[in-house]
Design an enzyme around this catalytic site. Structure first.
Site, PDB file in Angstrom:
ATOM      1  N   LYS A 179      -0.350  -4.162  11.268  1.00 49.28           N
ATOM      2  CA  LYS A 179      -0.665  -3.186  12.321  1.00 49.28           C
ATOM      3  C   LYS A 179      -2.153  -3.257  12.662  1.00 49.28           C
ATOM      4  CE  LYS A 179      -0.421   1.787  13.199  1.00 49.28           C
ATOM      5  NZ  LYS A 179      -0.022   3.087  12.664  1.00 49.28           N
ATOM      6  N   GLU A 185      -5.343  -8.743   2.134  1.00 49.14           N
ATOM      7  CA  GLU A 185      -4.336  -9.627   1.551  1.00 49.14           C
ATOM      8  C   GLU A 185      -3.633 -10.439   2.632  1.00 49.14           C
ATOM      9  OE1 GLU A 185      -4.739  -6.378   1.051  1.00 49.14           O
ATOM     10  OE2 GLU A 185      -3.975  -5.735  -0.903  1.00 49.14           O
ATOM     11  N   GLY A 239       3.071   2.550   9.366  1.00 47.20           N
ATOM     12  CA  GLY A 239       3.574   1.285   8.822  1.00 47.20           C
ATOM     13  C   GLY A 239       4.882   1.458   8.079  1.00 47.20           C
ATOM     14  N   ARG A 240       4.989   2.499   7.264  1.00 42.21           N
ATOM     15  CA  ARG A 240       6.189   2.671   6.434  1.00 42.21           C
ATOM     16  C   ARG A 240       7.385   3.189   7.232  1.00 42.21           C
ATOM     17  NH1 ARG A 240       2.051   5.861   5.234  1.00 42.21           N
ATOM     18  NH2 ARG A 240       2.158   8.125   5.354  1.00 42.21           N
ATOM     19  N   GLU A 325       3.594   7.264  -0.353  1.00 42.17           N
ATOM     20  CA  GLU A 325       2.483   7.269   0.615  1.00 42.17           C
ATOM     21  C   GLU A 325       2.535   8.515   1.486  1.00 42.17           C
ATOM     22  OE1 GLU A 325       1.811   3.895   3.239  1.00 42.17           O
ATOM     23  OE2 GLU A 325       0.497   2.947   1.784  1.00 42.17           O
ATOM     24  N   HIS A 356      21.924  -0.365 -18.502  1.00 37.77           N
ATOM     25  CA  HIS A 356      21.647  -1.069 -19.757  1.00 37.77           C
ATOM     26  C   HIS A 356      20.153  -1.175 -20.005  1.00 37.77           C
ATOM     27  CE1 HIS A 356      25.905  -2.072 -20.053  1.00 37.77           C
ATOM     28  NE2 HIS A 356      25.830  -2.143 -18.729  1.00 37.77           N
ATOM     29  N   LYS A 465      -9.682  -0.151  -1.410  1.00 38.24           N
ATOM     30  CA  LYS A 465      -9.887  -1.289  -0.491  1.00 38.24           C
ATOM     31  C   LYS A 465     -11.381  -1.512  -0.272  1.00 38.24           C
ATOM     32  CE  LYS A 465      -5.816  -0.481   2.446  1.00 38.24           C
ATOM     33  NZ  LYS A 465      -5.348  -0.210   3.802  1.00 38.24           N
TER      34      LYS A 465
HETATM   35  O1  F6P Z   1      -2.760   0.180   2.243  1.00 38.56           O
HETATM   36  C1  F6P Z   1      -1.723   0.901   2.803  1.00 38.56           C
HETATM   37  C2  F6P Z   1      -1.351   0.395   4.169  1.00 38.56           C
HETATM   38  O2  F6P Z   1      -2.245   0.855   5.106  1.00 38.56           O
HETATM   39  C3  F6P Z   1       0.060   0.807   4.517  1.00 38.56           C
HETATM   40  O3  F6P Z   1       0.156   2.100   4.973  1.00 38.56           O
HETATM   41  C4  F6P Z   1       0.461  -0.242   5.480  1.00 38.56           C
HETATM   42  O4  F6P Z   1       1.835  -0.291   5.679  1.00 38.56           O
HETATM   43  C5  F6P Z   1      -0.105  -1.465   4.798  1.00 38.56           C
HETATM   44  O5  F6P Z   1      -1.330  -1.014   4.247  1.00 38.56           O
HETATM   45  C6  F6P Z   1      -0.313  -2.664   5.670  1.00 38.56           C
HETATM   46  O6  F6P Z   1      -1.165  -2.383   6.736  1.00 38.56           O
HETATM   47  P1  F6P Z   1      -1.261  -3.346   7.981  1.00 38.56           P
HETATM   48  O7  F6P Z   1       0.082  -3.399   8.636  1.00 38.56           O
HETATM   49  O8  F6P Z   1      -2.301  -2.766   8.880  1.00 38.56           O
HETATM   50  O9  F6P Z   1      -1.665  -4.705   7.482  1.00 38.56           O
END
Ligand code: F6P
Length: 481
Positions: A179, A185, A239-240, A325, A356, A465
């Site tokens: 987003k 990452e 995002g979620r 979150e 189990h 972060k």
């Molecule tokens: O670190 C949390 C977060 O902001 C989430 O809420 C989000 O889904 C994820 O990182 C990835 O963010 P992006 O889509 O901006 O890479």
């Protein structure tokens, strides 16, 4: 308002579950879905007081504002219109036209990828909400013959390395899903994937082998992705909550239009149910209120998600992000520190494997745990006879928790009185997966209203972060301690 000030909260604190006076009709049927909460043995008065609490916290008003596209994410001054992503022509959303247009763009791109015999592998690079939703859908609904889909999230190079080892640059499409298009990452994985492709095919190949999903198309363009291959996520989608739109592109490619559309249809059915069903017969409202009962009045610090479907192995992780979150917060909507517990720890794994592993603690441990069993009456795949065994195990576990057993030997006794929800669908179809995920989205919203929280921000993730960036830019050794 602070929920503890409601008379219903005070009364709930005094009430104890009383099996003799259990709610008369503790289940709701919804077109092949049975929501059975009978094992909680909630009394009619507890249920009445939970509904009174919802009314006192103005659940109907918040729900109306949510569906009207009002600014419910007040800390970020945004609406939360993820339900618009599953809207149909004629629905009443201020963003309807742009949603339908973007959905058509995504479907057209997915169709082209599906019919391109040069593409054998699709690699989604994204994390959190830009990963878990499409990964869940692709995994849960995979059918023989579906395109090979891969999901890379972790910045651990082993994640990307293992996927690239299975792919051929000539026949691989990468989707960079972010987003913000700033997530460390994702960008590092995207750059490494780009390098792998360029080494094999040259710079000119980037445009044809990459697509992106982002709210910042210029950032994707700077990466070298042509505008016609960049798809939009809007700032009014968290995002979620985003799998229903362009973030679902991998799922559109894997499933095709018809199956993806059925996923949206199922979710939209739950939107309608949440919006119009009476509170006492409204499944996500009841799920949310029972979650509040467990958390605030029974002391449950965690919520176990136990899908009796191996294909739903990613569901606990998906719901971890959705719930933790959204509700892992200690500051209420008015800026005050809450005086009551909020979001629980969410965990789980598919049954029967968990039986189990950790069910011992559920049956005899010292902590109260909220439990959701999710089952399907019929199988969609696999050899005959297994589904009967799977469903029998689900019911056995739910009943054993509720009824317990006295043996005369305290080591072997199961105390019982441990409630659970059972969500039983006919089978694991796209529509039912859409219904299931939307139920939890609205459950979370109900909990947020009761707890007076904004479920749509996640500022808690920022500090870590920023520190990681500082450590990297200072070039300090990070392995000294
Ligand atoms: O670190 C949390 C977060 O902001 C989430 O809420 C989000 O889904 C994820 O990182 C990835 O963010 P992006 O889509 O901006 O890479």
């Amino acid at each position: 308002m602070t929920p503890t000030a409601c008379p219903a909260w005070q009364r709930l604190a005094d009430l104890k579950a009383d099996a003799d006076d259990a709610a008369r009709n503790p289940h709701v049927e919804l077109d092949g879905l049975t929501f059975d909460f009978s094992r909680y043995a909630l009394t009619a008065e507890i249920l009445d007081q939970l509904i009174a609490l919802a009314e006192a916290q103005d659940l109907a008003g918040w729900r109306a504002r949510l569906f009207a596209g009002a600014v419910v994410n007040t800390t970020e001054q945004r609406a939360a219109m993820h339900m618009a992503l599953r809207a149909q022509p004629g629905d009443d959303w201020p963003v309807l036209e742009e949603v339908l247009a973007e959905r058509d763009r995504c479907y057209a791109f997915a169709d082209a990828v599906r019919s391109d015999s040069n593409i054998t592998d699709v690699v989604n690079i994204g994390i959190g909400g830009s990963h878990l939703g499409p990964a869940l859908v692709c995994d849960a609904l995979h059918e023989p013959g579906d395109m090979r889909m891969h999901f890379v999230a972790n910045v651990d190079g082993a994640d990307l390395g293992r996927v690239l080892a299975q792919c051929d640059p000539k026949s691989t499409l990468f989707i960079i899903a972010s987003k913000t298009f700033t997530t460390q990452e994702t960008l590092l994985n995207a750059r490494s994937a780009r390098g792998w492709l360029v080494d094999a095919l040259g710079e000119a190949a980037v445009g044809a082998h990459f697509a992106a999903v982002s709210a910042y198309p210029t950032r994707a363009a700077e990466f070298g992705i042509p505008a016609e291959r960049v798809f939009t996520i809007w700032d009014w989608v968290g995002g979620r909550y985003s799998l229903w739109g362009a973030i679902g592109l991998p799922a559109m490619i894997a499933l095709g239009r018809a199956r993806f559309a059925a996923l949206l249809t199922g979710a939209r059915e739950i939107d309608e149910h949440f919006l119009y069903a009476h509170l006492a017969e409204n499944i996500p409202v009841l799920m949310g209120l029972i979650a509040v009962w467990n958390r605030n009045f029974c002391g449950a610090t965690s919520h176990a998600i136990l899908p009796y479907a191996d294909a739903l192995g990613l569901l606990p992780a998906y719901l971890q992000q959705l719930v933790m979150e959204s509700l892992g917060k200690r500051i209420d909507r008015d800026g005050g520190v809450v005086s009551y517990p909020t979001g629980p720890i969410v965990w789980g794994m598919p049954g029967t494997n968990g039986q189990h592993a950790f069910h011992q603690l559920l049956h005899q441990g010292t902590d109260a745990v909220a439990v959701d069993f999710i089952g399907f009456r019929d199988a969609v795949e696999g050899p005959d006879g297994h589904q009967r065994v799977l469903v029998a195990n689900l019911r056995a576990q739910a009943d054993a928790l509720a009824t317990g057993r006295r043996t005369g030997d305290p080591h072997r006794d199961c105390p019982g009185g441990r409630g659970s929800n059972v969500l039983m669908f006919d089978r694991l179809t796209p529509r039912n997966l859409g219904r299931l995920v939307a139920l939890y989205e609205h459950q979370v919203f109900v909990q947020s209203v009761i707890w007076n929280l904004n479920p749509f921000d996640q500022f808690g993730v920022e500090l870590g972060k920023e520190l990681a960036e500082q450590y990297l830019s200072a070039r300090k050794p990070t392995d000294s301690r």
